[in-house]
Motif scaffolding. Structure first.
Motif, mmCIF file in Angstrom:
data_model
loop_
_atom_site.group_PDB
_atom_site.id
_atom_site.type_symbol
_atom_site.label_atom_id
_atom_site.label_comp_id
_atom_site.label_asym_id
_atom_site.label_seq_id
_atom_site.Cartn_x
_atom_site.Cartn_y
_atom_site.Cartn_z
ATOM 1 N N ILE A 68 33.450 33.408 38.805
ATOM 2 C CA ILE A 68 33.795 34.818 38.580
ATOM 3 C C ILE A 68 35.314 34.996 38.715
ATOM 4 N N ALA A 69 35.893 34.328 39.730
ATOM 5 C CA ALA A 69 37.339 34.472 39.963
ATOM 6 C C ALA A 69 38.157 33.803 38.850
ATOM 7 N N HIS A 70 37.650 32.674 38.318
ATOM 8 C CA HIS A 70 38.455 31.912 37.345
ATOM 9 C C HIS A 70 38.279 32.418 35.909
ATOM 10 N N TYR A 71 37.178 33.123 35.615
ATOM 11 C CA TYR A 71 36.902 33.550 34.234
ATOM 12 C C TYR A 71 38.078 34.282 33.581
ATOM 13 N N PRO A 72 38.685 35.292 34.240
ATOM 14 C CA PRO A 72 39.773 36.013 33.564
ATOM 15 C C PRO A 72 40.935 35.088 33.187
ATOM 16 N N HIS A 73 41.231 34.090 34.037
ATOM 17 C CA HIS A 73 42.334 33.168 33.729
ATOM 18 C C HIS A 73 41.976 32.300 32.520
ATOM 19 N N MET A 74 40.721 31.803 32.500
ATOM 20 C CA MET A 74 40.312 30.979 31.358
ATOM 21 C C MET A 74 40.371 31.797 30.071
ATOM 22 N N LEU A 75 39.865 33.036 30.133
ATOM 23 C CA LEU A 75 39.841 33.853 28.912
ATOM 24 C C LEU A 75 41.257 34.215 28.459
ATOM 25 N N ASP A 76 42.173 34.410 29.407
ATOM 26 C CA ASP A 76 43.580 34.658 29.033
ATOM 27 C C ASP A 76 44.123 33.486 28.221
ATOM 28 N N ARG A 77 43.814 32.268 28.686
ATOM 29 C CA ARG A 77 44.352 31.093 27.980
ATOM 30 C C ARG A 77 43.680 30.917 26.627
ATOM 31 N N VAL A 78 42.389 31.307 26.547
ATOM 32 C CA VAL A 78 41.663 31.198 25.282
ATOM 33 C C VAL A 78 42.111 32.311 24.326
ATOM 34 N N GLY A 79 42.571 33.422 24.897
ATOM 35 C CA GLY A 79 43.057 34.532 24.072
ATOM 36 C C GLY A 79 41.955 35.451 23.582
ATOM 37 N N ALA A 80 40.888 35.618 24.410
ATOM 38 C CA ALA A 80 39.790 36.512 24.017
ATOM 39 C C ALA A 80 39.188 37.121 25.277
ATOM 40 N N ARG A 81 38.553 38.281 25.156
ATOM 41 C CA ARG A 81 37.873 38.881 26.315
ATOM 42 C C ARG A 81 36.385 38.522 26.305
ATOM 43 N N ALA A 82 35.788 38.342 25.125
ATOM 44 C CA ALA A 82 34.362 37.973 24.979
ATOM 45 C C ALA A 82 33.443 38.941 25.735
ATOM 46 N N GLY A 83 33.862 40.184 25.857
ATOM 47 C CA GLY A 83 33.020 41.192 26.521
ATOM 48 C C GLY A 83 32.967 41.030 28.029
ATOM 49 N N PHE A 84 33.822 40.154 28.586
ATOM 50 C CA PHE A 84 33.775 39.922 30.042
ATOM 51 C C PHE A 84 34.215 41.184 30.775
ATOM 52 N N ARG A 85 33.390 41.624 31.726
ATOM 53 C CA ARG A 85 33.807 42.782 32.529
ATOM 54 C C ARG A 85 33.052 42.783 33.859
ATOM 55 N N GLN A 86 33.652 43.468 34.819
ATOM 56 C CA GLN A 86 32.999 43.610 36.125
ATOM 57 C C GLN A 86 31.997 44.742 36.006
ATOM 58 N N SER A 87 30.757 44.381 35.696
ATOM 59 C CA SER A 87 29.750 45.402 35.396
ATOM 60 C C SER A 87 28.898 45.744 36.613
ATOM 61 N N GLY A 88 28.961 44.912 37.671
ATOM 62 C CA GLY A 88 28.046 45.099 38.804
ATOM 63 C C GLY A 88 26.658 44.590 38.447
#
Ligand SMILES: Cc1cc2nc3c(=O)[nH]c(=O)nc-3n(C[C@H](O)[C@H](O)[C@H](O)COP(=O)(O)OP(=O)(O)OC[C@H]3O[C@@H](n4cnc5c(N)ncnc54)[C@H](O)[C@@H]3O)c2cc1C
Length: 382
Positions: A68-88
């Motif tokens: 969960i902590a690393h996902y935003p960093h990986m997606l930044d490097r990939v250059g996409a959000r892919a719908g990732f969000r803190q949804s609870g």
């Protein structure tokens, strides 16, 4: 400039692509072989949960938090959000016995450093956060605000674009034979033979067969699962919702619900343990609808427009397999929940291969532990 040993990653699902990209980012010489199209395996149909609250095993929980902590960093490097969000995420409970089990579950989880746990909410509190939860069957629910969700097709498409852009992949390359040549390997495929110093087996359901080609036993059993989607709907839920399996209701699978960014509802899941025959079945579609409408009766008339079925593979302790086989230049990466684990799997496996050690990968995940386990049945242990 890439250097070091040449590494072949076998299998281009969420796990193989994440590992290949993290190895590339660390400067390794890496090539990824995929038998079909990148992202065409089971990763495309995952329910999209990137959640910690369902993990009881302390190593798995720590790994989920890491991801969960690393996902935003990986997606930044990939250059996409892919719908990732803190949804609870919510887990809904229908009986006192399930509430008691959940309290014991939380006590176990709280032994993991840095974990903030989840809250118990009354039906009125649940409704305040998520108005769609109004069933009279729900006694209580647990909620973890820090859990996340992602759109699996968007994730695998984004990873595939990044892998192709970096020139790392060969598609249509089904692995047919693996030979030991000196200290390294030669891998035969219909599109040619590939030499490598190191192999990473990330072939998902196909991983057992790949290890066998290299003369290694990888005792995993298949689980096939079905999930359904609806056409886009008006906003209905913002979080991930699971309704815990209620043993007092026969033939009622656990029910899970998520709404994608495009408005589609993802509704699941029926699992067939020990079965590698993934197929969308009418009986499973009906079971999913019946189970969902018990808790969300207003969905009774919402049509499904697509059924998805796929197979994953697990050892008998239900934990993922990440690590090196003995001292061989051969690594295995088979997840338990590969969408949730993809970010952590990529980072930790790349660290293990490049640095020779990764403290975030405990012996409990090692492929070497499998020889001491009972034969796998395809049951999810955790
Ligand atoms: C219905 C369902 C719902 C799910 N929901 C979730 C969820 O909400 N959250 C979550 O985290 N997980 C979920 N999962 C599990 C998750 O989808 C898997 O754990 C994950 O996608 C596996 O990723 P992978 O990369 O290991 O496998 P795959 O995506 O299957 O990739 C493996 C790749 O290896 C290739 N391959 C196989 N054999 C060979 C060969 N011989 N040569 C070359 N290539 C080969 C395949 O073509 C494939 O592309 C769900 C699974 C199912 C079935």
């Amino acid at each position: 400039m890439s250097g070091g040993p040449s590494i072949l990653v076998l299998g281009g699902g969420a796990i193989g692509m994440s590992i290949a990209l993290h190895l590339h980012w660390r400067g390794s010489r890496v090539c990824l072989l995929e038998g079909g199209a990148l992202g065409g395996g089971v990763s495309r149909l995952g329910g999209g949960w990137v959640a910690a609250q369902g993990r009881r095993n302390p190593y798995q929980l720590a790994f989920a938090l890491e991801s969960i902590a690393h996902y935003p960093h990986m997606l930044d490097r990939v250059g996409a959000r892919a719908g990732f969000r803190q949804s609870g995420s919510f887990l809904l409970l229908e009986t006192e016995a399930l509430v008691e089990q959940r309290r014991a579950f939380l006590a176990d989880q709280m032994t993991v450093p840095g974990y903030d746990g989840f809250e118990f909410l009354s039906p009125a509190e649940l409704r305040k956060l998520e108005p769609a939860i109004r069933s009279r069957h729900i006694l209580c629910g647990t909620y973890r605000a820090g859990d996340c969700s992602i759109d699996p097709p968007a994730l695998v498409d984004a990873l595939a674009t990044a892998v192709r852009r970096a020139g790392l992949s060969v598609e249509g390359a089904t692995v047919e034979a693996i030979r030991r040549v000196g200290a390294g390997w030669e891998v035969a495929t219909p599109v040619g033979d590939f030499a490598a110093d190191v192999i990473v087996n990330a072939a998902g359901h196909g991983a057992r067969a790949i290890s066998a080609l290299a003369g290694m036993d990888l005792p995993l059993a298949p689980i096939s699962g079905q999930i359904m989607t609806t056409p886009p709907q008006a906003p209905y839920v913002r979080s991930l919702i699971v309704v815990a399996h209620n043993p007092e209701i026969p033939d009622c699978p656990p029910r899970d619900l998520r709404q994608g960014a495009d408005g589609r509802l993802w509704v699941g899941t029926v699992n067939h343990h020990g079965s590698g025959e993934a197929a969308v079945r009418r009986a499973d579609t009906e079971a999913i609808r019946k189970a969902m409408t018990r808790v969300f009766p207003e969905l009774a008339d919402v049509p499904f427009d697509r059924g998805w079925a796929g197979t994953r593979a697990l050892p008998s302790d239900g934990l993922p397999v990440y690590g090196q086989v003995g001292d061989e230049p051969f690594y295995v990466a088979v997840p338990m929940s590969g969408i949730a684990e993809a970010a952590a799997a990529g980072r930790t496996m790349a660290d293990l291969i490049v640095d020779g050690d990764c403290p975030a990968l405990p012996p409990a995940f090692s492929p070497d532990r499998l020889k001491d386990l009972p034969p796998p049945t395809g049951r999810m242990g955790h």
